[in-house]
Design a protein around this motif. Structure first.
Motif, PDB file in Angstrom:
ATOM      1  N   GLN A  13     -40.116  -4.237  18.569  1.00  0.00           N
ATOM      2  CA  GLN A  13     -40.344  -5.663  18.838  1.00  0.00           C
ATOM      3  C   GLN A  13     -40.790  -5.874  20.281  1.00  0.00           C
ATOM      4  O   GLN A  13     -41.676  -6.696  20.538  1.00  0.00           O
ATOM      5  CB  GLN A  13     -39.071  -6.467  18.569  1.00  0.00           C
ATOM      6  N   ILE A  14     -40.189  -5.134  21.198  1.00  0.00           N
ATOM      7  CA  ILE A  14     -40.584  -5.247  22.607  1.00  0.00           C
ATOM      8  C   ILE A  14     -42.028  -4.785  22.781  1.00  0.00           C
ATOM      9  O   ILE A  14     -42.823  -5.434  23.467  1.00  0.00           O
ATOM     10  CB  ILE A  14     -39.615  -4.446  23.504  1.00  0.00           C
ATOM     11  N   ASN A  15     -42.375  -3.687  22.112  1.00  0.00           N
ATOM     12  CA  ASN A  15     -43.763  -3.188  22.184  1.00  0.00           C
ATOM     13  C   ASN A  15     -44.735  -4.213  21.614  1.00  0.00           C
ATOM     14  O   ASN A  15     -45.806  -4.452  22.183  1.00  0.00           O
ATOM     15  CB  ASN A  15     -43.903  -1.864  21.432  1.00  0.00           C
ATOM     16  N   LEU A  16     -44.361  -4.828  20.481  1.00  0.00           N
ATOM     17  CA  LEU A  16     -45.215  -5.843  19.870  1.00  0.00           C
ATOM     18  C   LEU A  16     -45.358  -7.054  20.787  1.00  0.00           C
ATOM     19  O   LEU A  16     -46.459  -7.574  20.971  1.00  0.00           O
ATOM     20  CB  LEU A  16     -44.656  -6.270  18.504  1.00  0.00           C
ATOM     21  N   LEU A  17     -44.254  -7.487  21.383  1.00  0.00           N
ATOM     22  CA  LEU A  17     -44.300  -8.625  22.303  1.00  0.00           C
ATOM     23  C   LEU A  17     -45.251  -8.335  23.455  1.00  0.00           C
ATOM     24  O   LEU A  17     -46.108  -9.167  23.782  1.00  0.00           O
ATOM     25  CB  LEU A  17     -42.901  -8.945  22.829  1.00  0.00           C
ATOM     26  N   CYS A  18     -45.144  -7.160  24.047  1.00  0.00           N
ATOM     27  CA  CYS A  18     -46.032  -6.787  25.163  1.00  0.00           C
ATOM     28  C   CYS A  18     -47.493  -6.759  24.717  1.00  0.00           C
ATOM     29  O   CYS A  18     -48.379  -7.240  25.435  1.00  0.00           O
ATOM     30  CB  CYS A  18     -45.626  -5.437  25.740  1.00  0.00           C
ATOM     31  N   ALA A  19     -47.739  -6.225  23.530  1.00  0.00           N
ATOM     32  CA  ALA A  19     -49.113  -6.169  23.013  1.00  0.00           C
ATOM     33  C   ALA A  19     -49.662  -7.577  22.789  1.00  0.00           C
ATOM     34  O   ALA A  19     -50.829  -7.851  23.101  1.00  0.00           O
ATOM     35  CB  ALA A  19     -49.150  -5.372  21.710  1.00  0.00           C
ATOM     36  N   LEU A  20     -48.826  -8.462  22.260  1.00  0.00           N
ATOM     37  CA  LEU A  20     -49.265  -9.844  22.015  1.00  0.00           C
ATOM     38  C   LEU A  20     -49.576 -10.558  23.330  1.00  0.00           C
ATOM     39  O   LEU A  20     -50.575 -11.281  23.432  1.00  0.00           O
ATOM     40  CB  LEU A  20     -48.194 -10.610  21.230  1.00  0.00           C
ATOM     41  N   ILE A  21     -48.730 -10.345  24.332  1.00  0.00           N
ATOM     42  CA  ILE A  21     -48.974 -10.965  25.639  1.00  0.00           C
ATOM     43  C   ILE A  21     -50.292 -10.448  26.210  1.00  0.00           C
ATOM     44  O   ILE A  21     -51.109 -11.223  26.716  1.00  0.00           O
ATOM     45  CB  ILE A  21     -47.804 -10.677  26.605  1.00  0.00           C
ATOM     46  N   ASP A  22     -50.508  -9.128  26.112  1.00  0.00           N
ATOM     47  CA  ASP A  22     -51.746  -8.535  26.636  1.00  0.00           C
ATOM     48  C   ASP A  22     -52.982  -9.080  25.932  1.00  0.00           C
ATOM     49  O   ASP A  22     -54.048  -9.190  26.535  1.00  0.00           O
ATOM     50  CB  ASP A  22     -51.706  -7.007  26.516  1.00  0.00           C
ATOM     51  N   LYS A  23     -52.842  -9.416  24.632  1.00  0.00           N
ATOM     52  CA  LYS A  23     -53.969  -9.975  23.879  1.00  0.00           C
ATOM     53  C   LYS A  23     -54.194 -11.453  24.194  1.00  0.00           C
ATOM     54  O   LYS A  23     -55.187 -12.023  23.770  1.00  0.00           O
ATOM     55  CB  LYS A  23     -53.704  -9.844  22.370  1.00  0.00           C
ATOM     56  N   GLY A  24     -53.252 -12.085  24.901  1.00  0.00           N
ATOM     57  CA  GLY A  24     -53.410 -13.494  25.248  1.00  0.00           C
ATOM     58  C   GLY A  24     -52.884 -14.442  24.194  1.00  0.00           C
ATOM     59  O   GLY A  24     -53.267 -15.615  24.150  1.00  0.00           O
ATOM     60  N   VAL A  25     -51.999 -13.952  23.330  1.00  0.00           N
ATOM     61  CA  VAL A  25     -51.423 -14.791  22.274  1.00  0.00           C
ATOM     62  C   VAL A  25     -50.460 -15.792  22.901  1.00  0.00           C
ATOM     63  O   VAL A  25     -49.780 -15.492  23.884  1.00  0.00           O
ATOM     64  CB  VAL A  25     -50.702 -13.885  21.242  1.00  0.00           C
ATOM     65  N   SER A  26     -50.382 -16.980  22.327  1.00  0.00           N
ATOM     66  CA  SER A  26     -49.479 -18.015  22.836  1.00  0.00           C
ATOM     67  C   SER A  26     -48.033 -17.679  22.483  1.00  0.00           C
ATOM     68  O   SER A  26     -47.780 -16.935  21.537  1.00  0.00           O
ATOM     69  CB  SER A  26     -49.847 -19.371  22.226  1.00  0.00           C
ATOM     70  N   PRO A  27     -47.088 -18.249  23.223  1.00  0.00           N
ATOM     71  CA  PRO A  27     -45.675 -18.034  22.896  1.00  0.00           C
ATOM     72  C   PRO A  27     -45.330 -18.466  21.464  1.00  0.00           C
ATOM     73  O   PRO A  27     -44.516 -17.827  20.805  1.00  0.00           O
ATOM     74  CB  PRO A  27     -44.925 -18.890  23.917  1.00  0.00           C
ATOM     75  N   ARG A  36     -38.754 -15.011  15.852  1.00  0.00           N
ATOM     76  CA  ARG A  36     -37.750 -15.445  16.831  1.00  0.00           C
ATOM     77  C   ARG A  36     -38.155 -16.792  17.415  1.00  0.00           C
ATOM     78  O   ARG A  36     -39.336 -17.130  17.420  1.00  0.00           O
ATOM     79  CB  ARG A  36     -37.635 -14.425  17.963  1.00  0.00           C
ATOM     80  N   PRO A  37     -37.187 -17.519  17.952  1.00  0.00           N
ATOM     81  CA  PRO A  37     -37.524 -18.812  18.575  1.00  0.00           C
ATOM     82  C   PRO A  37     -38.466 -18.633  19.768  1.00  0.00           C
ATOM     83  O   PRO A  37     -38.428 -17.604  20.454  1.00  0.00           O
ATOM     84  CB  PRO A  37     -36.170 -19.358  19.044  1.00  0.00           C
ATOM     85  N   LYS A  38     -39.296 -19.642  19.992  1.00  0.00           N
ATOM     86  CA  LYS A  38     -40.261 -19.591  21.088  1.00  0.00           C
ATOM     87  C   LYS A  38     -39.561 -19.338  22.425  1.00  0.00           C
ATOM     88  O   LYS A  38     -40.020 -18.523  23.230  1.00  0.00           O
ATOM     89  CB  LYS A  38     -41.054 -20.901  21.145  1.00  0.00           C
ATOM     90  N   LEU A  39     -38.450 -20.011  22.653  1.00  0.00           N
ATOM     91  CA  LEU A  39     -37.741 -19.860  23.918  1.00  0.00           C
ATOM     92  C   LEU A  39     -37.227 -18.431  24.101  1.00  0.00           C
ATOM     93  O   LEU A  39     -37.295 -17.869  25.203  1.00  0.00           O
ATOM     94  CB  LEU A  39     -36.574 -20.852  23.989  1.00  0.00           C
ATOM     95  N   ALA A  40     -36.751 -17.821  23.029  1.00  0.00           N
ATOM     96  CA  ALA A  40     -36.262 -16.439  23.102  1.00  0.00           C
ATOM     97  C   ALA A  40     -37.405 -15.494  23.461  1.00  0.00           C
ATOM     98  O   ALA A  40     -37.236 -14.568  24.274  1.00  0.00           O
ATOM     99  CB  ALA A  40     -35.633 -16.028  21.777  1.00  0.00           C
ATOM    100  N   VAL A  41     -38.568 -15.740  22.879  1.00  0.00           N
ATOM    101  CA  VAL A  41     -39.742 -14.903  23.139  1.00  0.00           C
ATOM    102  C   VAL A  41     -40.187 -15.071  24.598  1.00  0.00           C
ATOM    103  O   VAL A  41     -40.484 -14.099  25.287  1.00  0.00           O
ATOM    104  CB  VAL A  41     -40.875 -15.275  22.154  1.00  0.00           C
ATOM    105  N   GLY A  49     -40.883  -8.872  32.853  1.00  0.00           N
ATOM    106  CA  GLY A  49     -41.839  -8.986  33.950  1.00  0.00           C
ATOM    107  C   GLY A  49     -43.252  -9.268  33.476  1.00  0.00           C
ATOM    108  O   GLY A  49     -44.214  -9.028  34.186  1.00  0.00           O
ATOM    109  N   LYS A  50     -43.379  -9.764  32.228  1.00  0.00           N
ATOM    110  CA  LYS A  50     -44.693 -10.090  31.655  1.00  0.00           C
ATOM    111  C   LYS A  50     -44.670 -11.504  31.096  1.00  0.00           C
ATOM    112  O   LYS A  50     -44.842 -11.703  29.903  1.00  0.00           O
ATOM    113  CB  LYS A  50     -45.021  -9.116  30.522  1.00  0.00           C
ATOM    114  N   PRO A  51     -44.423 -12.506  31.938  1.00  0.00           N
ATOM    115  CA  PRO A  51     -44.334 -13.868  31.405  1.00  0.00           C
ATOM    116  C   PRO A  51     -45.666 -14.331  30.815  1.00  0.00           C
ATOM    117  O   PRO A  51     -46.728 -13.869  31.222  1.00  0.00           O
ATOM    118  CB  PRO A  51     -43.954 -14.707  32.625  1.00  0.00           C
ATOM    119  N   PHE A  52     -45.568 -15.210  29.838  1.00  0.00           N
ATOM    120  CA  PHE A  52     -46.773 -15.818  29.276  1.00  0.00           C
ATOM    121  C   PHE A  52     -47.419 -16.677  30.348  1.00  0.00           C
ATOM    122  O   PHE A  52     -46.721 -17.295  31.156  1.00  0.00           O
ATOM    123  CB  PHE A  52     -46.409 -16.709  28.080  1.00  0.00           C
TER     124      PHE A  52
END
Length: 92
Positions: A13-27, A36-41, A49-52
């Motif tokens: 899940q952490i790897n997926l989250l990082c990949a999504l952030i790198d792709k520019g996906v919204s929270p 998961r809830p938007k706030l949790a993400v 260290g990779k905030p949206f």
């Protein structure tokens, strides 16, 4: 009263989250993808260290990109227009 549940994050899940952030996906989209809830993400991304990016920054960048694309289209259309007012064709 809000319910607080603690679900630990798997490495996948952490790897997926990082990949999504790198792709520019919204929270919001990341929260749907991760279930998961938007706030949790958002909080997890910040912890890693990779905030949206801020929504206003994303919108400003999108509008600037769209304006550049529209200018490029207008330049191409202008370049295609015949040079003479007669509108004569060159046999093409």
């Amino acid at each position: 009263m809000t319910r607080v549940t603690r679900r630990s994050w798997t490495q996948d899940q952490i790897n997926l989250l990082c990949a999504l952030i790198d792709k520019g996906v919204s929270p919001v989209r990341a929260s749907v993808a991760l279930g998961r809830p938007k706030l949790a993400v958002q909080n997890k991304a910040r912890q890693l260290g990779k905030p949206f990016p801020d929504v206003r920054e994303v919108k400003a960048a999108r509008l600037a990109r769209e304006a550049r694309e529209l200018e490029a289209i207008a330049r191409r259309e202008h370049a295609r227009m015949p040079r003479t007012a007669s509108g004569s064709s060159h046999g093409h």
